[in-house]
Design an enzyme around this catalytic site. Structure first.
Site, short mmCIF file in Angstrom:
data_model
loop_
_atom_site.label_atom_id
_atom_site.label_comp_id
_atom_site.label_asym_id
_atom_site.label_seq_id
_atom_site.Cartn_x
_atom_site.Cartn_y
_atom_site.Cartn_z
N GLU A 275 -62.27 53.56 8.26
CA GLU A 275 -63.32 53.77 7.28
C GLU A 275 -63.07 52.91 6.04
OE1 GLU A 275 -64.64 57.68 6.63
OE2 GLU A 275 -64.51 58.25 8.74
N ARG A 292 -59.43 60.36 15.95
CA ARG A 292 -60.15 61.24 16.87
C ARG A 292 -61.53 60.65 17.12
NH1 ARG A 292 -63.71 63.05 13.10
NH2 ARG A 292 -62.90 63.47 11.01
#
Length: 449
Positions: A275, A292
């Site tokens: 991110e 994940r």
């Protein structure tokens, strides 16, 4: 390939995993709390086991009960989904100790990349651009005051084990810091069992851009392009899309290469997300890594044609990725709206209860990921998201039009939902033009009279 796996989760992600497994010929075991005994994932799985009472700590966070069910049912692997135990390195270690494959990265990678403050240190050492902030955790309020003065206000106090917008506080003045630090610490402990915090410079009104990563056990790491997750409320994503309306081909290439470099720095295997925050000057900074599957993974699937869940299963079973970066092509545009059982007019108060009417939209390029059905009672114990509505169009304008049409068709009776709120977002002219950042909802939707 595995013969049987256990899904240590509930709701739409459990259903999503079961569907992928069924298509691959893998038998599934669902686990559920007593309040979830009628949940659809328990009915779709080949077998199901009750693992405790409604409180998550007694069921979906109960490692011993989950592993006991896995051993009892003779599974070879556990898929944790997202949330709950998905980024818990202790659980991943326990799976290994029980000779059960954890479908995700190695436990050591979760410890390094999943801990936000530790990940910052690793990325700095790897030459990845990071947001200015502390090099490690901040142990005391006094240390926090010193570090904030060095960084310069405004700052963000963030949970090292954070996710989903929890354990985050924005501090604009020194006199606000003590209370913000203490509340963030308490919230982080309650949500993640870890109260360690770090501090970053607050980048005002950025774009939130994330890159989907896949890595196998043979050294191949590649990205599947970006998702724009800037439409958020209180740091929780509301609408996601792929690709971003403002990312050029050259910037995508640059950010994608940095994302792969970041994943390589922690020897990443399986599916994950890097991110970034992209500021108004076009500069981007590593924010965090999610070790994940993401809630918003379907938009990437829609524009690449790659089933990320199946890739997770294949990688975990020891198979090589069957393609390289040159094979990844972005086709068209996809948007996802998170449908929550909540009342936006009452401060987004959750709205559990019985679904008395249900009509879901369909048509070309429309996908629903959900675990609700007519007559189902939404329990008050878990997250309020009850469905994800995903569309795909030849371009962004077609995807927006398709999403509006689908939202207008969507009927959920008996509980409050955010469907009309989502339509407000899609009908906003600045959203349509791609002119939005992480402050969009607050400025354009909630504060617009």
């Amino acid at each position: 390939m595995f013969n049987k796996i256990l899904i240590a989760n509930r709701g739409e992600i459990a259903v999503r995993i079961i569907r992928a497994c069924r298509e691959m010929g893998i038998r599934t075991v669902a686990v559920y709390s007593d309040i979830d005994k009628d949940a659809i994932h328990t009915q779709l799985a080949d077998e199901s086991v009750c693992i405790g009472s409604a409180k998550a700590k007694n069921s979906y966070l109960n490692m011993q009960n989950i592993l006991s069910a896995a051993v009892l049912k003779g599974v070879q692997a556990i898929h944790p989904g997202f949330g709950f135990l998905s980024e818990n390195s202790t659980f991943a270690h326990m799976c290994t100790d029980c000779n059960i494959k954890f479908i995700g990265p190695d436990p050591e990678t979760i410890e390094e990349a999943g801990n936000k403050s530790r990940a910052r240190e690793i990325m700095i050492n790897a030459g990845i651009p990071v947001i200015p902030g502390t090099e490690g955790v901040v142990e005391t309020v006094e240390d926090a005051l010193k570090e904030a003065r060095k960084i310069g206000y405004p700052v963000m106090i963030k949970a090292s084990s954070g996710g989903g917008g929890r354990g985050i506080r924005i501090v604009r003045k020194e006199e606000e810091l003590k209370n913000a630090y203490e509340t963030a610490k308490t919230e982080s402990k309650a949500a993640f069992g870890d109260d360690s915090l770090y501090i970053e410079k607050l980048i005002e009104n950025p774009k939130h851009i994330e890159f989907q990563i896949l890595g196998d056990n043979f050294g191949t790491i590649l990205h599947l392009g970006e998702r724009d997750c800037s439409v958020q409320r209180k740091n929780q994503k509301v609408v996601e899309e792929a690709p971003s309306a403002i990312i050029t081909d050259s910037l995508r290439k640059q950010m994608g290469e940095v994302a792969v470099k970041a994943a390589r720095a922690v020897n990443y295997k399986n599916a994950g997300t890097i991110e970034f925050l992209l500021d108004k000057h076009g500069e981007f900074y590593f924010m965090e890594m999610n070790t994940r599957i993401q809630v918003e993974h379907p938009v990437t699937e829609m524009v690449t044609g790659i089933d990320i869940l199946k890739e997770q299963l294949s990688i975990a079973s020891g198979e090589k990725l069957s393609y390289d970066q040159s094979h990844i092509k972005i086709q068209g545009h996809s948007i996802e709206c998170r449908i929550n059982a909540e009342n936006p007019d009452k401060g987004f108060m959750p709205s559990p209860g019985k679904i008395e009417r249900l009509y879901v939209p369909g048509g070309n390029g429309v996908r629903i990921d959900s675990a609700v059905y007519e007559g189902y009672t939404i329990p008050p114990n878990y997250d309020s998201m009850i469905a994800k509505l995903i569309v795909h169009g030849k371009d962004r304008l077609e995807a927006i039009s398709k999403m509006k049409r689908a939202l207008e068709e969507f009927v959920i009776g008996g509980v409050d939902t955010n469907i009309d709120f989502q339509l407000k977002i899609l009908n906003n002219k600045n959203f349509e033009k791609g002119k939005f950042d992480t402050s969009f909802i607050e400025k354009e939707i909630l504060n617009r009279k």
